[in-house]
Scaffold this motif. Structure first.
Motif, PDB file in Angstrom:
ATOM      1  N   HIS A  90      -2.027   4.707  -9.951  1.00  0.00           N
ATOM      2  CA  HIS A  90      -2.702   3.472  -9.534  1.00  0.00           C
ATOM      3  C   HIS A  90      -3.622   2.959 -10.647  1.00  0.00           C
ATOM      4  O   HIS A  90      -3.713   1.747 -10.883  1.00  0.00           O
TER       5      HIS A  90
ATOM      6  N   VAL B 261      -1.773  -0.991  -3.921  1.00  0.00           N
ATOM      7  CA  VAL B 261      -2.999  -0.256  -3.645  1.00  0.00           C
ATOM      8  C   VAL B 261      -2.659   1.057  -2.956  1.00  0.00           C
ATOM      9  O   VAL B 261      -1.530   1.275  -2.526  1.00  0.00           O
ATOM     10  N   THR B 262      -3.637   1.919  -2.852  1.00  0.00           N
ATOM     11  CA  THR B 262      -3.440   3.207  -2.203  1.00  0.00           C
ATOM     12  C   THR B 262      -4.028   3.185  -0.796  1.00  0.00           C
ATOM     13  O   THR B 262      -4.681   2.214  -0.389  1.00  0.00           O
TER      14      THR B 262
ATOM     15  N   LYS C 164       0.070  -6.521  -6.721  1.00  0.00           N
ATOM     16  CA  LYS C 164      -0.967  -5.835  -5.945  1.00  0.00           C
ATOM     17  C   LYS C 164      -0.382  -4.601  -5.268  1.00  0.00           C
ATOM     18  O   LYS C 164       0.235  -4.673  -4.203  1.00  0.00           O
TER      19      LYS C 164
ATOM     20  N   GLY D 269      -8.398   0.121  -4.796  1.00  0.00           N
ATOM     21  CA  GLY D 269      -7.810  -0.921  -3.968  1.00  0.00           C
ATOM     22  C   GLY D 269      -7.587  -0.569  -2.512  1.00  0.00           C
ATOM     23  O   GLY D 269      -7.141  -1.419  -1.731  1.00  0.00           O
TER      24      GLY D 269
ATOM     25  N   ARG E 197      -3.346  -0.656 -12.714  1.00  0.00           N
ATOM     26  CA  ARG E 197      -4.486  -1.537 -12.904  1.00  0.00           C
ATOM     27  C   ARG E 197      -4.713  -1.835 -14.383  1.00  0.00           C
ATOM     28  O   ARG E 197      -5.016  -2.970 -14.766  1.00  0.00           O
TER      29      ARG E 197
ATOM     30  N   ALA F  85       0.842  -1.199   0.000  1.00  0.00           N
ATOM     31  CA  ALA F  85       0.000   0.000   0.000  1.00  0.00           C
ATOM     32  C   ALA F  85       0.876   1.247   0.000  1.00  0.00           C
ATOM     33  O   ALA F  85       1.827   1.345   0.784  1.00  0.00           O
TER      34      ALA F  85
END
Length: 466
Positions: free
Chosen positions: A175, A188-189, A186, A240, A179, A163
């Motif tokens: 991001h 994510v933010t 993976k 995410g 994607r 993250a």
């Protein structure tokens, strides 16, 4: 440089068990639920420019130590916000770092850098003035190879989920690009609303106006402002996000009536909040964010107690996050009571508490997390994510909060290549702690192996829903 028994007990029986425990967790995937790496790296997947740009210029752990000995930040390539001169020659920056590398003896930074040099780049000697160019050339040559591109390193580091942290004003384009790229890493933010919840944040009024524009609502009314948060949180969740993060000076929370909150908000929009009122508003927004977490399922992280940007001259020249954030004393028992009265008994809420004030571990944080269902303790953080700090964390919190009111390990770093090093240190320290408990007759062997796996992997994955 890397002793295979580093950080393990010196007594034979405990050391042998620590080794055995470590062997079962050393290769588990990395869950990195909170950090500050740049999502652009993974979106574009371009090579890192040079060793200095990878290890020195972006890492305030490194350049703050050099600054403490009189090295100018401009000479280390740290960019100035006014666009003024800073060194751009990576080799010159590297040589300057090498000249002062002795400053890092026995520090966590030395351990992380040594791990990255040896384990990631295959260089097994510590850096000094004599070998500086040789080390630079070796790492630079590696960076030209496809296996050292950001995505390749991500996979090599065995990162299952990572993250980053972005402002609500961020468009999250990197991001989205990740994607849309088809890459299955993976990344994510996480929702970091400080620019729009802190009345004393630079440009707060302009930030609120932009906040409303992005969300498509009138964010200058109290209801519109809260709705803007919900809209942006929903977008972050689409990208995410599973958590929000709040870096306030204190852990203060409030639970004002709607009329009280709106009056304070309007005062903030006029730029009329005193320091006390700004702190109160931030505190109320923590409670509002907790309520929103009950709606959207975000894990709420509270990172209080840092007097940020302590040096005005450095802040004015270089901006935020340049190594001049200093720990302060922090109260939790009284500060968190309004929030806990409102939502502390919610079983479906996850609030993760961090501290830079270690005196609060046994006195406040462990007892709070040891009784309120919504609370969990974050790991040793920032100035204390060292072997000694991690051990003190376990020693002072386990007796009251146990293991299962904690959330594993967060690396919380901008330095990408230090991520596996930091997780390795945490795994070794936890295995050493568990081995000692077994030898003391306080834990069975089977329990120790189960707890080691939980602390390494399952608790972070569960707490952050990753």
């Amino acid at each position: 440089m890397l002793n295979p028994d580093r950080l393990f007990p010196v007594e034979d029986k405990a050391r042998d068990l620590a080794r055995a425990l470590y062997e079962t967790v050393r290769s588990l995937p990395i869950i990195s639920p909170h950090g500050h790496t740049d999502p652009r790296w993974f979106a574009e997947n371009k090579k890192f420019p040079n060793p200095a740009q990878l290890f020195i210029t972006p890492d305030h752990y490194v350049f703050r130590m050099l600054c403490s000995q009189g090295v100018k930040m401009e000479d280390l390539g740290v960019p100035r916000i006014d666009g003024g001169w800073t060194e751009t020659d990576g080799r010159k920056i590297w040589r300057l770092f090498a000249k002062h590398a002795y400053l890092f003896r026995a520090t966590p930074s030395r351990m992380w850098l040594s791990h990255a040099f040896e384990d990631v780049f295959g260089w097994s000697d510590w850096i000094n003035e004599d070998n500086a160019d040789q080390v630079y050339d070796h790492i630079a040559e590696c960076l030209e190879k496809p296996e050292f591109l950001p995505r390749a390193l991500f996979e090599r580091f065995n990162i299952e989920a990572l993250a980053t942290t972005e402002s609500p004003l961020d468009d999250l384009k990197w991001h989205r690009a990740i994607r849309e790229s088809g890459w299955d890493g993976k990344v994510v933010t996480a929702y970091r609303p400080d620019p729009v919840v802190d009345p004393h944040y630079k440009g707060f009024v302009d930030n609120i106006e932009k906040f409303g524009e992005i969300a498509g609502v009138n964010a200058t009314s109290w209801k519109g402002y809260l709705e803007a948060h919900r809209i942006r949180r929903a977008y972050f969740k689409e990208m995410g996000a599973t958590s929000s993060d709040h870096g306030h000076l204190t852990a203060r929370t409030e639970n004002f009536s709607e009329a009280e909150a709106e009056a304070l908000f309007q005062k903030a929009l006029k730029g009329e909040c005193s320091a006390e009122e700004a702190d109160a508003f931030r505190g109320h927004m923590l409670t509002e964010m907790a309520r929103m977490s009950l709606e959207d399922g975000f894990t709420l992280q509270i990172h209080p107690g840092s007097n940020r940007n302590h040096s005005n001259p450095v802040f004015e020249m270089f901006g935020l996050d340049k190594g001049f954030d200093i720990p302060t004393q922090t109260d939790y028992v009284h500060a968190l009571k309004p929030l806990l009265d409102a939502v502390g008994m919610e079983r479906d809420l996850r609030i993760v508490l961090f501290t830079l004030d270690e005196t609060s571990y046994a006195r406040e944080l462990a007892p709070l997390a040891g009784v309120y269902p919504a609370l969990r303790l974050g790991p040793a953080w920032w100035f204390h994510d060292s072997p000694e700090g991690m051990r003190r964390f376990r020693e002072m919190t386990t007796e009251t909060a146990g293991f299962y009111n904690t959330v594993g390990f967060n690396d919380d770093t901008r330095a990408f290549c230090s991520i596996p090093a930091r997780h390795d240190v945490a795994r070794r320290v936890d295995c050493a702690f568990l081995a000692t408990l077994v030898v003391q007759g306080r834990l069975s062997d089977d329990e120790a192996f189960e707890v080691a796996s939980d602390l390494t992997y399952r608790l972070a994955k569960q707490a952050y829903q990753l």
